[in-house]
Design a protein around this motif. Structure first.
Motif, PDB file in Angstrom:
ATOM      1  N   ALA A 269       1.263  -1.400  -0.010  1.00  0.00           N
ATOM      2  CA  ALA A 269       0.584  -0.205   0.182  1.00  0.00           C
ATOM      3  C   ALA A 269       0.681   1.229  -0.320  1.00  0.00           C
ATOM      4  CB  ALA A 269      -0.759   0.119   1.247  1.00  0.00           C
ATOM      5  N   ALA A 270       2.004   1.832   0.285  1.00  0.00           N
ATOM      6  CA  ALA A 270       2.860   2.171   0.879  1.00  0.00           C
ATOM      7  C   ALA A 270       3.296   2.596  -0.480  1.00  0.00           C
ATOM      8  CB  ALA A 270       3.609   2.391   2.126  1.00  0.00           C
ATOM      9  N   LEU A 271       4.407   1.440  -1.740  1.00  0.00           N
ATOM     10  CA  LEU A 271       4.614   1.527  -2.216  1.00  0.00           C
ATOM     11  C   LEU A 271       3.686   2.180  -3.102  1.00  0.00           C
ATOM     12  CD1 LEU A 271       7.126   0.919  -4.205  1.00  0.00           C
ATOM     13  CD2 LEU A 271       5.775  -1.372  -4.247  1.00  0.00           C
ATOM     14  N   ALA A 272       2.302   1.702  -3.679  1.00  0.00           N
ATOM     15  CA  ALA A 272       1.689   1.864  -4.235  1.00  0.00           C
ATOM     16  C   ALA A 272       1.355   3.478  -4.208  1.00  0.00           C
ATOM     17  CB  ALA A 272       0.011   1.230  -4.155  1.00  0.00           C
ATOM     18  N   ARG A 273       1.027   4.366  -3.068  1.00  0.00           N
ATOM     19  CA  ARG A 273       0.858   5.095  -2.957  1.00  0.00           C
ATOM     20  C   ARG A 273       2.109   6.193  -3.309  1.00  0.00           C
ATOM     21  NH1 ARG A 273      -2.380   8.037   1.069  1.00  0.00           N
ATOM     22  NH2 ARG A 273      -3.403   6.662   1.166  1.00  0.00           N
ATOM     23  N   LEU A 274       2.998   6.172  -3.441  1.00  0.00           N
ATOM     24  CA  LEU A 274       4.406   7.082  -3.561  1.00  0.00           C
ATOM     25  C   LEU A 274       4.420   6.869  -5.137  1.00  0.00           C
ATOM     26  CD1 LEU A 274       6.810   8.121  -2.906  1.00  0.00           C
ATOM     27  CD2 LEU A 274       7.896   5.999  -2.340  1.00  0.00           C
ATOM     28  N   LEU A 275       4.220   5.749  -5.744  1.00  0.00           N
ATOM     29  CA  LEU A 275       3.673   5.549  -6.746  1.00  0.00           C
ATOM     30  C   LEU A 275       2.885   6.686  -7.914  1.00  0.00           C
ATOM     31  CD1 LEU A 275       5.034   1.105  -7.346  1.00  0.00           C
ATOM     32  CD2 LEU A 275       6.644   3.041  -7.869  1.00  0.00           C
ATOM     33  N   HIS A 276       1.840   6.097  -7.426  1.00  0.00           N
ATOM     34  CA  HIS A 276       1.269   7.298  -7.697  1.00  0.00           C
ATOM     35  C   HIS A 276       1.129   8.505  -7.121  1.00  0.00           C
ATOM     36  CE1 HIS A 276      -3.744   8.343  -8.899  1.00  0.00           C
ATOM     37  NE2 HIS A 276      -3.114   9.049  -7.720  1.00  0.00           N
ATOM     38  N   ASP A 277       1.795   9.550  -6.728  1.00  0.00           N
ATOM     39  CA  ASP A 277       2.333  10.410  -6.672  1.00  0.00           C
ATOM     40  C   ASP A 277       3.768  10.562  -7.030  1.00  0.00           C
ATOM     41  OD1 ASP A 277       0.439  10.652  -4.269  1.00  0.00           O
ATOM     42  OD2 ASP A 277       1.747  10.581  -2.978  1.00  0.00           O
ATOM     43  N   MET A 278       4.102   9.498  -7.771  1.00  0.00           N
ATOM     44  CA  MET A 278       5.338  10.237  -9.206  1.00  0.00           C
ATOM     45  C   MET A 278       4.597   9.243 -10.370  1.00  0.00           C
ATOM     46  SD  MET A 278       8.577   9.060  -6.702  1.00  0.00           S
ATOM     47  CE  MET A 278       8.691   7.100  -6.502  1.00  0.00           C
ATOM     48  N   ASP A 279       3.418   9.437 -10.787  1.00  0.00           N
ATOM     49  CA  ASP A 279       2.536   9.705 -11.747  1.00  0.00           C
ATOM     50  C   ASP A 279       3.891   7.643 -12.092  1.00  0.00           C
ATOM     51  OD1 ASP A 279       1.688  10.052 -14.107  1.00  0.00           O
ATOM     52  OD2 ASP A 279       3.631  10.788 -15.270  1.00  0.00           O
ATOM     53  N   PHE A 280       3.540   7.470 -11.738  1.00  0.00           N
ATOM     54  CA  PHE A 280       3.882   5.384 -11.632  1.00  0.00           C
ATOM     55  C   PHE A 280       2.312   4.709 -12.023  1.00  0.00           C
ATOM     56  CE2 PHE A 280       8.363   6.149 -11.536  1.00  0.00           C
ATOM     57  CZ  PHE A 280       8.887   5.276 -11.674  1.00  0.00           C
ATOM     58  N   PRO A 281       1.663   4.312 -13.257  1.00  0.00           N
ATOM     59  CA  PRO A 281       0.163   3.994 -12.893  1.00  0.00           C
ATOM     60  C   PRO A 281       0.392   2.494 -12.880  1.00  0.00           C
ATOM     61  CG  PRO A 281       1.078   4.749 -15.409  1.00  0.00           C
ATOM     62  CD  PRO A 281       1.795   5.072 -14.309  1.00  0.00           C
ATOM     63  N   LEU A 282       1.422   1.679 -12.723  1.00  0.00           N
ATOM     64  CA  LEU A 282       1.298   0.349 -13.162  1.00  0.00           C
ATOM     65  C   LEU A 282       1.966  -0.530 -12.271  1.00  0.00           C
ATOM     66  CD1 LEU A 282       0.194  -1.233 -16.161  1.00  0.00           C
ATOM     67  CD2 LEU A 282      -1.076  -0.729 -14.338  1.00  0.00           C
ATOM     68  N   ILE A 283       1.971  -1.230 -11.492  1.00  0.00           N
ATOM     69  CA  ILE A 283       2.342  -2.179 -10.991  1.00  0.00           C
ATOM     70  C   ILE A 283       2.381  -3.313 -11.485  1.00  0.00           C
ATOM     71  CG2 ILE A 283       3.162  -3.595  -8.339  1.00  0.00           C
ATOM     72  CD1 ILE A 283       2.700  -0.945  -6.927  1.00  0.00           C
ATOM     73  N   ASP A 284       3.207  -4.227 -11.977  1.00  0.00           N
ATOM     74  CA  ASP A 284       3.115  -5.126 -13.149  1.00  0.00           C
ATOM     75  C   ASP A 284       3.373  -6.542 -11.560  1.00  0.00           C
ATOM     76  OD1 ASP A 284       3.328  -7.818 -14.208  1.00  0.00           O
ATOM     77  OD2 ASP A 284       5.795  -7.492 -14.914  1.00  0.00           O
ATOM     78  N   ALA A 285       2.494  -6.951 -11.625  1.00  0.00           N
ATOM     79  CA  ALA A 285       2.434  -8.373 -10.225  1.00  0.00           C
ATOM     80  C   ALA A 285       2.886 -10.093 -11.092  1.00  0.00           C
ATOM     81  CB  ALA A 285       1.821  -8.493  -9.181  1.00  0.00           C
ATOM     82  N   GLN A 286       3.253  -9.801 -12.307  1.00  0.00           N
ATOM     83  CA  GLN A 286       3.457 -11.022 -13.156  1.00  0.00           C
ATOM     84  C   GLN A 286       2.264 -11.432 -13.488  1.00  0.00           C
ATOM     85  OE1 GLN A 286       7.408 -11.836 -11.710  1.00  0.00           O
ATOM     86  NE2 GLN A 286       8.086  -9.906 -12.230  1.00  0.00           N
ATOM     87  N   VAL A 287       2.395 -12.744 -12.523  1.00  0.00           N
ATOM     88  CA  VAL A 287       1.507 -13.728 -12.361  1.00  0.00           C
ATOM     89  C   VAL A 287       0.526 -14.048 -11.293  1.00  0.00           C
ATOM     90  CG1 VAL A 287       0.781 -16.273 -12.462  1.00  0.00           C
ATOM     91  CG2 VAL A 287       3.197 -15.335 -13.738  1.00  0.00           C
ATOM     92  N   SER A 288      -1.055 -13.974 -11.557  1.00  0.00           N
ATOM     93  CA  SER A 288      -1.991 -13.694 -10.401  1.00  0.00           C
ATOM     94  C   SER A 288      -1.984 -15.180  -9.822  1.00  0.00           C
ATOM     95  CB  SER A 288      -3.862 -13.726 -11.000  1.00  0.00           C
ATOM     96  OG  SER A 288      -4.177 -14.806 -12.071  1.00  0.00           O
TER      97      SER A 288
END
Length: 242
Positions: free
Chosen positions: A175-194
């Motif tokens: 959650a912390a990484l996603a919030r930081l990335l969103h603030d830095m204009d990274f829209p996606l985190i690749d999680a590869q295989v579900s």
């Protein structure tokens, strides 16, 4: 008989078209090559990642569908917020990458072995030292209780693994990484295989062709190479409101 392309020691930026990957096993594309920083970065910018076990050759993958997190959609939900209530955990970025990746490689309950073989660990530590791989750490005092790491290419973050030493540690790191990335204009985190765990955290599956289109666009954007430790003050706190 399965015939896979063999990657040679040269031409580190040349990979087969991911759209030609096998359907069974899903996404297997090629084998061989090496884990040099140049080849790894080239692979990620083509929507490809390495995944293999001890004693196996280096295997390269691009599955269909692809599992991703939309960074704006990852939140600390009510259940996790209750779980974290009263805990005095703190968050850092790029403070202890080596410890995070080694914790991710440690044996887990009901699992045998690890895909994070020593050669993989060494390769990602090298990428981290060059400013391409990053980690978020969760601490209880001086004890590491959770973390996540991955590789940034352009404005795409390729998540590799996460771990918890205490319940909720990996969820908070994500959650912390996603919030930081969103603030830095990274829209996606690749999680590869579900899997059930990532889908339960809010990941979604998208067709490979759509993922590759987004990789091509995001990978061309200006990236943020170097240590991200300066962004530690921007991380959410465990019980902060959304």
């Amino acid at each position: 008989m399965i015939r896979l392309p063999l990657l040679g020691p040269d031409a580190w930026d040349r990979f087969p078209d991911p759209r030609g990957a096998l359907t069974e096993p899903n996404g297997l594309l090629a084998f061989g090559g090496d884990l040099s920083p140049q080849r790894l970065l080239a692979a990620y910018t083509h929507g490809i990642f390495p995944w293999f076990g001890e004693g196996e050759p280096i295997l390269w993958w691009s599955p269909d569908p692809r599992c991703v997190f939309r960074t704006e959609a990852v939140r600390i939900n009510r259940s996790l917020r209750r779980q974290l209530a009263g805990r005095h955990w703190r968050l850092t970025v790029d403070h202890s990458f080596d410890a995070v990746i080694r914790a991710c490689a440690a044996p887990r309950t009901n699992e045998s072995g690890t895909w994070l073989v020593p050669a993989m660990i060494d390769a990602y530590v090298q990428l981290h030292r060059q400013g391409h791989a990053h980690s978020v750490e969760v601490w209880d005092g001086e004890r590491l209780v959770g973390g996540i790491y991955g590789v940034a290419v352009g404005r795409l973050f390729c998540g590799e693994s996460m771990f918890s030493a205490e319940s909720g540690g990996s969820k908070l790191a994500l959650a912390a990484l996603a919030r930081l990335l969103h603030d830095m204009d990274f829209p996606l985190i690749d999680a590869q295989v579900s899997n059930a765990h990532t889908l339960g955290l809010g990941a979604i599956e998208i067709p490979r062709v759509q993922f590759l289109q987004q990789v091509a666009e995001l990978g061309q954007r200006a990236g943020l190479v170097g240590s991200w430790s300066v962004f530690t003050p921007r991380l959410i706190q465990p019980c902060a409101s959304d």
